[in-house]
Design a protein around this motif. Structure first.
Motif, PDB file in Angstrom:
ATOM      1  N   THR A 265     102.504 -23.067 -13.531  1.00  0.00           N
ATOM      2  CA  THR A 265     103.378 -21.955 -13.148  1.00  0.00           C
ATOM      3  C   THR A 265     103.269 -20.756 -14.075  1.00  0.00           C
ATOM      4  OG1 THR A 265     105.219 -22.884 -14.434  1.00  0.00           O
ATOM      5  CG2 THR A 265     105.064 -23.537 -12.122  1.00  0.00           C
ATOM      6  N   ARG A 266     102.441 -20.839 -15.124  1.00  0.00           N
ATOM      7  CA  ARG A 266     102.424 -19.815 -16.164  1.00  0.00           C
ATOM      8  C   ARG A 266     102.184 -18.403 -15.620  1.00  0.00           C
ATOM      9  NH1 ARG A 266     104.853 -20.444 -20.467  1.00  0.00           N
ATOM     10  NH2 ARG A 266     103.625 -22.176 -21.261  1.00  0.00           N
ATOM     11  N   ALA A 267     101.299 -18.257 -14.667  1.00  0.00           N
ATOM     12  CA  ALA A 267     100.989 -16.916 -14.155  1.00  0.00           C
ATOM     13  C   ALA A 267     102.181 -16.288 -13.458  1.00  0.00           C
ATOM     14  CB  ALA A 267      99.794 -16.971 -13.206  1.00  0.00           C
ATOM     15  N   HIS A 268     103.133 -17.094 -13.006  1.00  0.00           N
ATOM     16  CA  HIS A 268     104.319 -16.582 -12.323  1.00  0.00           C
ATOM     17  C   HIS A 268     105.578 -16.781 -13.151  1.00  0.00           C
ATOM     18  CE1 HIS A 268     102.274 -15.734  -8.512  1.00  0.00           C
ATOM     19  NE2 HIS A 268     101.581 -16.843  -8.744  1.00  0.00           N
ATOM     20  N   TYR A 356     110.915 -19.361  -7.190  1.00  0.00           N
ATOM     21  CA  TYR A 356     110.374 -19.314  -8.549  1.00  0.00           C
ATOM     22  C   TYR A 356     109.405 -18.140  -8.705  1.00  0.00           C
ATOM     23  CZ  TYR A 356     108.619 -21.050 -13.031  1.00  0.00           C
ATOM     24  OH  TYR A 356     108.296 -21.170 -14.365  1.00  0.00           O
ATOM     25  N   ARG A 357     108.499 -17.994  -7.769  1.00  0.00           N
ATOM     26  CA  ARG A 357     107.517 -16.907  -7.843  1.00  0.00           C
ATOM     27  C   ARG A 357     108.190 -15.540  -7.749  1.00  0.00           C
ATOM     28  NH1 ARG A 357     104.888 -21.276  -5.422  1.00  0.00           N
ATOM     29  NH2 ARG A 357     102.659 -21.531  -5.951  1.00  0.00           N
ATOM     30  N   ALA A 358     109.182 -15.423  -6.882  1.00  0.00           N
ATOM     31  CA  ALA A 358     109.861 -14.137  -6.698  1.00  0.00           C
ATOM     32  C   ALA A 358     110.585 -13.711  -7.970  1.00  0.00           C
ATOM     33  CB  ALA A 358     110.844 -14.228  -5.530  1.00  0.00           C
ATOM     34  N   VAL A 359     111.219 -14.662  -8.655  1.00  0.00           N
ATOM     35  CA  VAL A 359     111.904 -14.332  -9.903  1.00  0.00           C
ATOM     36  C   VAL A 359     110.897 -13.903 -10.962  1.00  0.00           C
ATOM     37  CG1 VAL A 359     113.274 -15.256 -11.804  1.00  0.00           C
ATOM     38  CG2 VAL A 359     113.882 -15.841  -9.450  1.00  0.00           C
ATOM     39  N   GLY A 360     109.848 -14.688 -11.160  1.00  0.00           N
ATOM     40  CA  GLY A 360     108.867 -14.394 -12.203  1.00  0.00           C
ATOM     41  C   GLY A 360     108.056 -13.146 -11.958  1.00  0.00           C
ATOM     42  N   ASP A 361     107.876 -12.776 -10.704  1.00  0.00           N
ATOM     43  CA  ASP A 361     107.074 -11.599 -10.387  1.00  0.00           C
ATOM     44  C   ASP A 361     107.878 -10.304 -10.500  1.00  0.00           C
ATOM     45  OD1 ASP A 361     105.008 -13.317  -9.951  1.00  0.00           O
ATOM     46  OD2 ASP A 361     105.098 -13.239  -7.763  1.00  0.00           O
ATOM     47  N   HIS A 362     109.183 -10.408 -10.779  1.00  0.00           N
ATOM     48  CA  HIS A 362     110.013  -9.225 -10.973  1.00  0.00           C
ATOM     49  C   HIS A 362     109.626  -8.550 -12.280  1.00  0.00           C
ATOM     50  CE1 HIS A 362     113.780  -6.836 -11.274  1.00  0.00           C
ATOM     51  NE2 HIS A 362     113.761  -6.939  -9.962  1.00  0.00           N
ATOM     52  N   ARG A 363     109.773  -7.241 -12.366  1.00  0.00           N
ATOM     53  CA  ARG A 363     109.333  -6.510 -13.549  1.00  0.00           C
ATOM     54  C   ARG A 363     110.185  -6.800 -14.783  1.00  0.00           C
ATOM     55  NH1 ARG A 363     105.913  -1.976 -12.904  1.00  0.00           N
ATOM     56  NH2 ARG A 363     105.176  -1.696 -10.768  1.00  0.00           N
ATOM     57  N   THR A 364     111.495  -6.979 -14.581  1.00  0.00           N
ATOM     58  CA  THR A 364     112.399  -7.190 -15.708  1.00  0.00           C
ATOM     59  C   THR A 364     113.360  -8.332 -15.403  1.00  0.00           C
ATOM     60  OG1 THR A 364     114.022  -5.613 -14.841  1.00  0.00           O
ATOM     61  CG2 THR A 364     112.318  -4.728 -16.306  1.00  0.00           C
ATOM     62  N   ALA A 366     116.616  -8.120 -15.665  1.00  0.00           N
ATOM     63  CA  ALA A 366     117.731  -7.553 -14.903  1.00  0.00           C
ATOM     64  C   ALA A 366     117.387  -7.505 -13.415  1.00  0.00           C
ATOM     65  CB  ALA A 366     118.049  -6.149 -15.412  1.00  0.00           C
ATOM     66  N   GLY A 367     118.194  -8.169 -12.628  1.00  0.00           N
ATOM     67  CA  GLY A 367     118.006  -8.137 -11.178  1.00  0.00           C
ATOM     68  C   GLY A 367     117.013  -9.145 -10.638  1.00  0.00           C
ATOM     69  N   SER A 368     116.327  -9.889 -11.516  1.00  0.00           N
ATOM     70  CA  SER A 368     115.274 -10.798 -11.035  1.00  0.00           C
ATOM     71  C   SER A 368     115.858 -11.950 -10.222  1.00  0.00           C
ATOM     72  CB  SER A 368     114.462 -11.335 -12.212  1.00  0.00           C
ATOM     73  OG  SER A 368     115.270 -12.068 -13.103  1.00  0.00           O
ATOM     74  N   VAL A 369     116.852 -12.619 -10.795  1.00  0.00           N
ATOM     75  CA  VAL A 369     117.456 -13.752 -10.093  1.00  0.00           C
ATOM     76  C   VAL A 369     118.268 -13.265  -8.894  1.00  0.00           C
ATOM     77  CG1 VAL A 369     119.110 -15.647 -10.292  1.00  0.00           C
ATOM     78  CG2 VAL A 369     117.499 -15.192 -12.146  1.00  0.00           C
ATOM     79  N   GLU A 370     119.030 -12.191  -9.083  1.00  0.00           N
ATOM     80  CA  GLU A 370     119.852 -11.655  -7.997  1.00  0.00           C
ATOM     81  C   GLU A 370     118.993 -11.272  -6.792  1.00  0.00           C
ATOM     82  OE1 GLU A 370     119.892 -10.872 -11.119  1.00  0.00           O
ATOM     83  OE2 GLU A 370     121.917 -10.510 -11.901  1.00  0.00           O
ATOM     84  N   GLY A 371     117.887 -10.581  -7.085  1.00  0.00           N
ATOM     85  CA  GLY A 371     117.008 -10.142  -5.994  1.00  0.00           C
ATOM     86  C   GLY A 371     116.374 -11.309  -5.270  1.00  0.00           C
ATOM     87  N   ALA A 372     115.917 -12.325  -6.028  1.00  0.00           N
ATOM     88  CA  ALA A 372     115.270 -13.480  -5.398  1.00  0.00           C
ATOM     89  C   ALA A 372     116.275 -14.321  -4.619  1.00  0.00           C
ATOM     90  CB  ALA A 372     114.583 -14.332  -6.466  1.00  0.00           C
ATOM     91  N   LEU A 373     117.498 -14.443  -5.138  1.00  0.00           N
ATOM     92  CA  LEU A 373     118.523 -15.179  -4.402  1.00  0.00           C
ATOM     93  C   LEU A 373     118.780 -14.539  -3.041  1.00  0.00           C
ATOM     94  CD1 LEU A 373     121.150 -15.966  -7.210  1.00  0.00           C
ATOM     95  CD2 LEU A 373     119.787 -17.633  -5.930  1.00  0.00           C
ATOM     96  N   LYS A 374     118.860 -13.221  -3.048  1.00  0.00           N
ATOM     97  CA  LYS A 374     119.123 -12.513  -1.793  1.00  0.00           C
ATOM     98  C   LYS A 374     117.921 -12.570  -0.854  1.00  0.00           C
ATOM     99  CE  LYS A 374     120.408  -7.976   0.058  1.00  0.00           C
ATOM    100  NZ  LYS A 374     120.774  -6.560  -0.295  1.00  0.00           N
ATOM    101  N   LYS A 375     116.732 -12.289  -1.393  1.00  0.00           N
ATOM    102  CA  LYS A 375     115.537 -12.192  -0.558  1.00  0.00           C
ATOM    103  C   LYS A 375     115.069 -13.548  -0.047  1.00  0.00           C
ATOM    104  CE  LYS A 375     110.690 -10.688  -0.730  1.00  0.00           C
ATOM    105  NZ  LYS A 375     109.621 -10.088  -1.595  1.00  0.00           N
ATOM    106  N   VAL A 376     115.067 -14.562  -0.904  1.00  0.00           N
ATOM    107  CA  VAL A 376     114.475 -15.855  -0.558  1.00  0.00           C
ATOM    108  C   VAL A 376     115.510 -16.842  -0.016  1.00  0.00           C
ATOM    109  CG1 VAL A 376     113.131 -17.818  -1.409  1.00  0.00           C
ATOM    110  CG2 VAL A 376     112.673 -15.507  -2.296  1.00  0.00           C
ATOM    111  N   LEU A 377     116.693 -16.862  -0.647  1.00  0.00           N
ATOM    112  CA  LEU A 377     117.688 -17.869  -0.277  1.00  0.00           C
ATOM    113  C   LEU A 377     118.857 -17.308   0.516  1.00  0.00           C
ATOM    114  CD1 LEU A 377     117.820 -19.932  -3.607  1.00  0.00           C
ATOM    115  CD2 LEU A 377     116.262 -20.173  -1.659  1.00  0.00           C
TER     116      LEU A 377
END
Length: 397
Positions: A265-268, A356-364, A366-377
């Protein structure tokens, strides 16, 4: 004509003075020459390592760790002088960058800082009296002793102070871990793993460049660059043989599968990825298919739930500190695992990987988990946290 003659003479004096300054002021040309001479010696030293040429290596310096490296398959080995510190006409130290690749495993060179102690021979050539890890740099395995090598179907195990039988057992565990990780994460990774097994906890600490106290009781760790590009060097799984030895058969397999998941998973995985997700996902893959129940795999959280002390929030990165409270650390890992287990159970394993990929691919962060929760789940942090707390009560109550 006389005037022109005087001007010519002044120019000649100025030229002589300039040449004297260039040669004598600060000694820069001599230092530059010395550095280039040293680089040529190190180029020959690198070739000797790759050619396994003991005689050629000895022409560049003391034998040192050369024989320890004999069994390690190398694709490349090179040095770059970054600084030369002369303490006299015949002695010096040098800061050097070592870059090497393990054949078939590293897509790009691994980089290590080294310090050379040098002396000058009668013929003027630099001679390497000693080569050691640079200050604040980690040791390499061959700095610790002769490296034994075992090749598995999906693994390369390098050990110091270990029997062949022990290293083959590690290879068997790693060979089972790799397809287990691929089955969960998918084929989007290198599909093999390098495992380093030093002689003791102190050896592990040396390979990590940290105090042994930081890893006491930790069975293994994975090193590597988070968010590494596709051509980044392969990660290394470094085992603490002292802690690993006390684990049962299942525990040993879970640990190797957990660490292999970090490689996959390192790349993501990036600064945007919270530890509850990266560690929880690795534990989820490690326990996947083992039949371990939440009560069995999360005993510390089970006790907390029984005492009506359900955590108010998901674990923070600070909760995963190795030198902190052992119970809090265990609860952090268990909480992350159960969060990932909940996602896999409620939304599906594919969605867990996508999250997992959506969170890790976020730039920062801030907002990484929130954005992935909304978009993916399709949920919010507040809803997710409450669902997780209820899941703990349901699974551990």
């Amino acid at each position: 004509m006389a005037g022109r003659g005087r001007a010519s003479g002044s120019g000649a004096v100025a030229l002589v003075l300039l040449l004297v300054c260039l040669v004598g002021c600060g000694g820069k040309p001599a230092a530059t020459t010395d550095r280039k001479d040293l680089q040529r010696v190190l180029d020959r030293r690198a070739s000797a390592v790759l050619d396994r040429d003991r005689t050629a290596f000895l022409r560049t310096g003391a034998l040192s760790w050369f024989e320890n490296l004999r069994g390690v398959p190398l694709a490349s080995w090179s040095y770059r002088v970054t600084a030369l510190h002369q303490s006299g006409d015949t002695t010096a130290t040098a800061d050097v960058e070592l870059r090497y690749q393990v054949q078939g495993y590293d897509k790009a060179p691994v980089t290590a800082g080294r310090t050379l102690t040098l002396s000058r021979e009668q013929d003027g050539q630099w001679y390497v009296d000693a080569e050691t890890p640079a200050e604040k740099s980690a040791q390499q395995l061959w700095d610790q002793g002769e490296v034994a090598v075992v090749r598995g179907a999906h693994s390369l195990v390098l050990g110091v102070g270990q029997t062949s039988e022990a290293l083959h057992r590690y290879a068997d565990l790693a060979d089972r871990a790799v397809p287990a990780v691929t089955g969960a994460w998918g084929p989007d990774w290198v599909g093999h793993v390098v495992v380093l097994v030093p002689k003791s906890l102190d050896g592990m600490a040396g390979l990590l460049g940290s105090p042994a106290s930081s890893y006491r009781g930790i069975a293994a760790v994975t090193t590597g660059e988070v968010g590494g590009a596709p051509n980044a060097p392969a990660d290394r799984v470094i085992v603490n043989p002292d802690a690993y030895a006390v684990l049962g058969a299942l525990g040993k397999q879970v640990v190797l599968t957990h660490e292999t998941t970090h490689v996959a998973t390192r790349a993501h995985t990036s600064a945007a990825t919270p530890l509850w997700l990266s560690e929880g996902y690795a534990d989820w893959v490690g326990y996947r298919g083992t039949g371990r129940t939440p009560d069995q795999a999360a005993p510390e959280l089970a006790r907390a739930v029984a005492d009506d002390e359900v955590p108010q929030a998901l674990p923070t990165d600070r909760d995963f500190g190795f030198s902190g409270d052992a119970t809090k650390l265990a609860q952090a890992y268990e909480g992350g695992w159960l969060a990932c287990r909940m996602i896999a159970g409620k939304w599906g394993e594919a969605k867990l990987g996508e999250f997992y990929r959506a969170v890790g691919d976020h730039r920062t962060r801030a907002g990484s988990v929130e954005g992935a929760l909304k978009k993916v789940l399709g949920t919010t942090p507040e809803e997710f946290t409450e669902a997780w707390r209820e899941y703990l009560r349901d699974q551990l109550g």
